[in-house]
Each structure stands twice: as structure tokens, then as C-alpha cells.
Enzyme design. Structure first.
Site, short mmCIF file in Angstrom:
data_model
loop_
_atom_site.label_atom_id
_atom_site.label_comp_id
_atom_site.label_asym_id
_atom_site.label_seq_id
_atom_site.Cartn_x
_atom_site.Cartn_y
_atom_site.Cartn_z
N HIS A 161 52.46 42.59 72.30
CA HIS A 161 52.73 42.01 73.67
C HIS A 161 53.03 40.53 73.29
CE1 HIS A 161 48.82 39.69 73.27
NE2 HIS A 161 48.35 41.06 72.83
N CYS A 177 45.17 43.14 68.81
CA CYS A 177 46.64 43.40 69.33
C CYS A 177 47.58 42.54 68.56
CB CYS A 177 46.90 42.93 70.76
SG CYS A 177 46.12 44.25 71.85
#
Length: 201
Positions: A161, A177
Site C-alpha cells: 500500500h 505490510c
């Protein structure tokens, strides 16, 4: 080739890689720490050293048997992400943020199962236990820790992301992440498909 030329070429490559190979220039706000950014991932990443010195172009063959649906390689040591299109005509190299600890790092093969522009965010149960003061939900927008775009992986809670907090890029700064500059995730978002192969090493 002389040492001076080698160093110059490497420096030029690193600069081009950091801007995403597509002529993207980072706006002024992205070049300096955003003091107003809301921090939802970790509070100590600002003391960690950025790692861009180990960037190097790679070939896809040692990591994937084919480029079916395209391929993404994330090197958590070099803190970079490599993308190859399915027909091998496009190759990109981006600097990333990576998980802050080995316990939060997941390695292996997965794939993109969902693409979201303007993602919302909610902490995982383990994040909430470690940080009970964090909000239970953050809507899309400038305070969202997932930035402007997110690629959801087949591993639960794991994503590639963007981030509005540019201090994180090049550092161990996430809860699992992989983060990119918003300009870079927007470009990757446009090229990656549902089913794009992903390998974290």
C-alpha cells in the site's frame, strides 16, 4: 570501466529507481518528513536508518517459473519492490518500508486478490492489543495509513500500500505490510492485476 564511472552510474540508477522509472517527480511535501502525519504503525521508525544503498536491478527467472499475470518481488533486506509485467516489457524498482521486526515479517509466496483505490483501514486484533489507543477505523483520506491505493494479498491482513508518511520509506516501520510512496503505489496499482504473483524474501 573506471570506479568514478561506476559510482556515477550507480548513483544515477538509484535516483531513477527512487522516482519510479516513469519520470515521476516527488512533490516538495514528499521530500521532507510530514510532522503532522498520524502514526498508526510504530513509534520508533524515525530512529532507524534508511536503506537504499543495496538497490540493484534483478532478473525475474531466479524467483518465478513464469510471468503469468505479472510478478512482484519484495526484498525485505534491501527494502525494495520489483515488478515485472506479464510480457516482460515493463520492469520497475521501488523503495519500500518493511515490517519493523522478524516476528511481524511474513516471507513466501502469495498473490494480489483485491485492489482498492482510497482504502479504509482498521487495526488487526493484535495491533489493537498492543496499541489500545489507536482508532478502530480510519476512513479514506490523508490520515489513512494505507495511503491512496492498496493491493490486498491472499495472506490475511497483509497488503502492499501507499503511505502519506514518507519518513517510513526505506525503513523498518510497519506491522507486516509493505509500504510505498503514494506516487509509486498508484503506478504499481495500475500495472498489477488480480492474480499477480507476489514473493517476499
Amino acid at each position: 570501466m573506471s570506479n568514478a564511472r561506476t559510482k556515477f552510474d550507480r548513483r544515477a540508477f538509484l535516483g531513477a529507481a527512487a522516482l519510479g522509472s516513469a519520470g515521476l517527480a516527488l512533490p516538495a511535501w514528499a521530500q521532507t518528513p510530514d510532522a503532522g502525519a498520524v502514526q498508526y504503525e510504530t513509534n520508533d521508525y524515525t530512529n532507524q536508518r534508511r536503506n537504499i544503498s543495496s538497490f540493484q536491478a534483478r532478473q525475474w527467472q531466479p524467483y518465478f517459473s513464469s510471468l503469468r499475470n505479472g510478478a512482484i518481488l519484495v526484498d525485505t533486506t534491501s527494502r525494495d519492490l520489483h515488478f515485472w509485467s506479464a510480457d516482460a516489457s515493463v520492469y520497475r524498482l521501488y523503495p519500500t518500508s518493511v515490517p519493523v521486526s522478524e516476528e511481524l515479517t511474513r516471507l513466501g509466496r502469495t498473490e494480489v486478490i483485491r485492489k482498492v483505490e482510497g482504502p479504509s483501514w482498521a487495526p488487526t486484533p493484535s495491533m489493537k492489543r498492543r496499541n489500545p489507543e489507536w482508532p478502530s477505523y480510519v476512513p479514506p483520506g490523508p490520515d489513512n495509513p494505507l495511503g491512496t491505493h492498496a493491493l490486498y494479498l491472499s495472506w490475511k491482513y497483509y497488503r502492499i500500500h501507499g503511505t502519506h508518511d514518507t519518513r517510513k520509506i526505506g525503513r523498518k516501520s510497519s506491522n507486516g505490510c509493505i509500504g510505498l510512496y503514494n506516487e509509486h503505489i498508484q503506478e504499481l496499482f495500475g500495472m498489477a492485476k488480480i492474480g499477480t504473483q507476489v514473493l517476499l524474501i
